[in-house]
Design a protein around this motif. Sequence first.
Motif, short mmCIF file in Angstrom:
data_model
loop_
_atom_site.label_atom_id
_atom_site.label_comp_id
_atom_site.label_asym_id
_atom_site.label_seq_id
_atom_site.Cartn_x
_atom_site.Cartn_y
_atom_site.Cartn_z
N SER A 3 0.84 -1.20 0.00
CA SER A 3 0.00 0.00 0.00
C SER A 3 0.88 1.25 0.00
CB SER A 3 -0.90 0.01 1.24
OG SER A 3 -1.82 -1.07 1.19
N TYR A 4 0.39 2.31 -0.65
CA TYR A 4 1.14 3.55 -0.79
C TYR A 4 0.28 4.73 -0.38
CZ TYR A 4 4.51 0.94 -3.66
OH TYR A 4 5.45 0.05 -4.11
N VAL A 5 0.95 5.82 -0.02
CA VAL A 5 0.25 7.07 0.26
C VAL A 5 0.99 8.21 -0.44
CG1 VAL A 5 1.50 7.38 2.46
CG2 VAL A 5 -0.67 8.59 2.07
N ILE A 37 1.76 24.43 -11.48
CA ILE A 37 2.60 23.33 -10.98
C ILE A 37 1.88 22.60 -9.85
CG2 ILE A 37 4.82 22.70 -9.96
CD1 ILE A 37 5.06 23.91 -12.75
N GLY A 38 1.68 21.31 -10.04
CA GLY A 38 1.14 20.45 -8.99
C GLY A 38 2.11 19.30 -8.76
N VAL A 39 2.35 18.96 -7.49
CA VAL A 39 3.35 17.92 -7.17
C VAL A 39 2.81 16.93 -6.15
CG1 VAL A 39 5.60 17.49 -6.09
CG2 VAL A 39 5.34 19.37 -7.71
N PHE A 40 2.99 15.65 -6.47
CA PHE A 40 2.78 14.57 -5.52
C PHE A 40 4.13 14.02 -5.07
CE2 PHE A 40 -0.92 14.32 -8.33
CZ PHE A 40 -1.98 14.13 -7.45
N TRP A 41 4.23 13.67 -3.81
CA TRP A 41 5.32 12.80 -3.38
C TRP A 41 4.68 11.68 -2.56
CZ3 TRP A 41 7.06 11.11 1.39
CH2 TRP A 41 6.58 11.80 2.52
N GLY A 42 5.25 10.49 -2.67
CA GLY A 42 4.65 9.37 -1.97
C GLY A 42 5.65 8.28 -1.64
N CYS A 43 5.19 7.33 -0.85
CA CYS A 43 6.04 6.20 -0.44
C CYS A 43 5.14 5.06 0.02
CB CYS A 43 6.99 6.62 0.68
SG CYS A 43 6.16 7.14 2.21
N GLU A 44 5.77 3.92 0.26
CA GLU A 44 5.02 2.81 0.85
C GLU A 44 4.57 3.22 2.25
OE1 GLU A 44 6.99 -0.96 0.78
OE2 GLU A 44 7.91 -0.56 -1.18
N LYS A 45 3.38 2.78 2.64
CA LYS A 45 2.85 3.14 3.97
C LYS A 45 3.76 2.62 5.08
CE LYS A 45 -2.02 3.87 2.93
NZ LYS A 45 -3.42 3.47 3.18
N ASP A 46 4.41 1.49 4.84
CA ASP A 46 5.31 0.92 5.85
C ASP A 46 6.52 1.82 6.10
OD1 ASP A 46 3.66 -1.23 6.11
OD2 ASP A 46 4.88 -2.60 4.91
N PRO A 111 11.62 9.26 -2.37
CA PRO A 111 10.19 9.09 -2.56
C PRO A 111 9.84 9.00 -4.04
CG PRO A 111 10.69 11.41 -2.25
CD PRO A 111 11.99 10.65 -2.08
N ILE A 112 8.63 8.58 -4.34
CA ILE A 112 8.11 8.68 -5.70
C ILE A 112 7.59 10.10 -5.88
CG2 ILE A 112 6.41 7.82 -7.35
CD1 ILE A 112 6.36 5.20 -5.69
N ILE A 113 8.07 10.79 -6.89
CA ILE A 113 7.64 12.17 -7.16
C ILE A 113 6.96 12.21 -8.53
CG2 ILE A 113 8.42 14.54 -7.60
CD1 ILE A 113 10.71 14.03 -5.63
N GLN A 114 5.81 12.86 -8.56
CA GLN A 114 5.10 13.06 -9.83
C GLN A 114 4.76 14.53 -9.96
OE1 GLN A 114 1.62 13.64 -10.99
NE2 GLN A 114 2.46 13.39 -13.04
N ILE A 115 5.17 15.13 -11.08
CA ILE A 115 5.04 16.57 -11.31
C ILE A 115 4.04 16.83 -12.42
CG2 ILE A 115 6.29 18.67 -12.01
CD1 ILE A 115 8.89 17.13 -11.10
N ASN A 116 3.18 17.82 -12.22
CA ASN A 116 2.24 18.25 -13.25
C ASN A 116 2.55 19.69 -13.59
OD1 ASN A 116 0.18 15.87 -13.24
ND2 ASN A 116 0.60 16.35 -11.10
N ALA A 117 2.91 19.94 -14.83
CA ALA A 117 3.24 21.30 -15.30
C ALA A 117 2.31 21.61 -16.47
CB ALA A 117 4.70 21.39 -15.71
N ILE A 118 1.22 22.27 -16.18
CA ILE A 118 0.15 22.48 -17.16
C ILE A 118 0.18 23.93 -17.64
CG2 ILE A 118 -2.32 22.33 -17.59
CD1 ILE A 118 -0.97 19.65 -16.88
N SER A 119 0.32 24.12 -18.94
CA SER A 119 0.26 25.46 -19.52
C SER A 119 -1.15 26.01 -19.36
CB SER A 119 0.65 25.42 -21.00
OG SER A 119 0.27 26.62 -21.65
#
Length: 421
Positions: A3-5, A37-46, A111-119
């Motif tokens: 599981s991840y958050v 700019i929108g950014v997620f960072w996440g990891c395993e819940k453990d 961490p897992i990073i996901q970036i959103n860069a929307i014009s």
Amino acid sequence: MKSYVFYFDESFHDRKILVNKNGQINAMADNSLESYIGVFWGCEKDELGANVKILKRFEERQKDRFGLTKEQELKSTIIKSTNYKYGIHSFNKNTLAFYQDFFEILDFISPIIQINAISKIEFFIRRAFENVKMPDYYYFNKNVFYYTLTKFMIFYHNIELLNSLYNIHDDNSFDSFRKLLLLNLEYILKAIDGIERKKSEINAYSQLYEVISVSTMKMDFAGKFDFCYYANFEGLANLLSEKEIDINFVSVVIDKEEKTTISAKQFCFSSVMQEDSKEMIQIRFSDLISGFIGRFLYALSHDKGLEEDKVGDIRKIKDNNLEEKRIISKEWFDLSEEQFELYKIMYNVLIIQHQEYWTCMTLSYNDEISCFFTLMRYVAGYREYKKFIRINNKLHSEYYNAACCEELQRHYASFYDASKH
């Protein structure tokens, strides 16, 4: 199944993209960034408990550094915007120490990073021009159309054209706007004809002129559109799929923003929660990442060396200095060894550790975020500081400019490659 958050925050957030009666688009105001700019960072819940302890120690150190009380939030705005003027070169002692610590932590917890860069301009254009229809005989690449029209509006917009856009309320007023848009393209094509640095523009704007001429369009337009947050979660969902992480085992936590939450709930996350950043350090960390990227992009896009002449009367566009090549200021590459090493850590954290295609979600127009990633790649391409400083800073500007142009050309060519499949 693991599981991840994931935690989300955003910067340079305009809730509405609008044209006003004075012929101004809010997304292109002097204090605004054209990209959302929108950014997620996440990891395993453990791993979360151990990671939060590390983040709390980081925050305690930095609150002491900047003289904040325990009750005050450590936000990206603690760093003044003047520190970003020439990227890391402009960082004062505290800012440099802050981001050294910050990226070393990101490097460590990985961490897992996901970036959103929307014009924002492309978002506006896609909504305003969503009913474009072409004759059956005409091949139409929508990504090329949206990219080219976005770039045109960013670089060659003028008050007359935007006033006409603002005043659209029926078929006749739309037809007037369309004719004025074609007139703008005619003047620009004549003005840039024969200019070496504008070769690619001539081809792109000639195609754009043809598309607008032969297409049928209808515009349901009231001068503004609410920003849509769906792309953020589409980007995250695509990355999860690419990494073979089951979205049903992923929780998402968002800073309090109702419309963002509504968009998140359209996906099959195991849970979607809103939390106050004042109460949750994980969201504050998302703010630090998104704020850093956003303000870095702002500095790049507002660099004096890259500024084009503003367009006043389109009929006098030839009076603008169109021939002179725009090159980023050489100060960006005037780096101490510490500053050079920080670029390399950034490169490792944001690029090497994140090789997946969906690490960064954009629409068709991605020029701002592309130049940011290219800067990191360019500096990190020098394995040793002594090799980096052997090159004159002005030459660095030239080489970096060439690298940006190559990357943007690859991106543009990818629209045609994708259409073959």
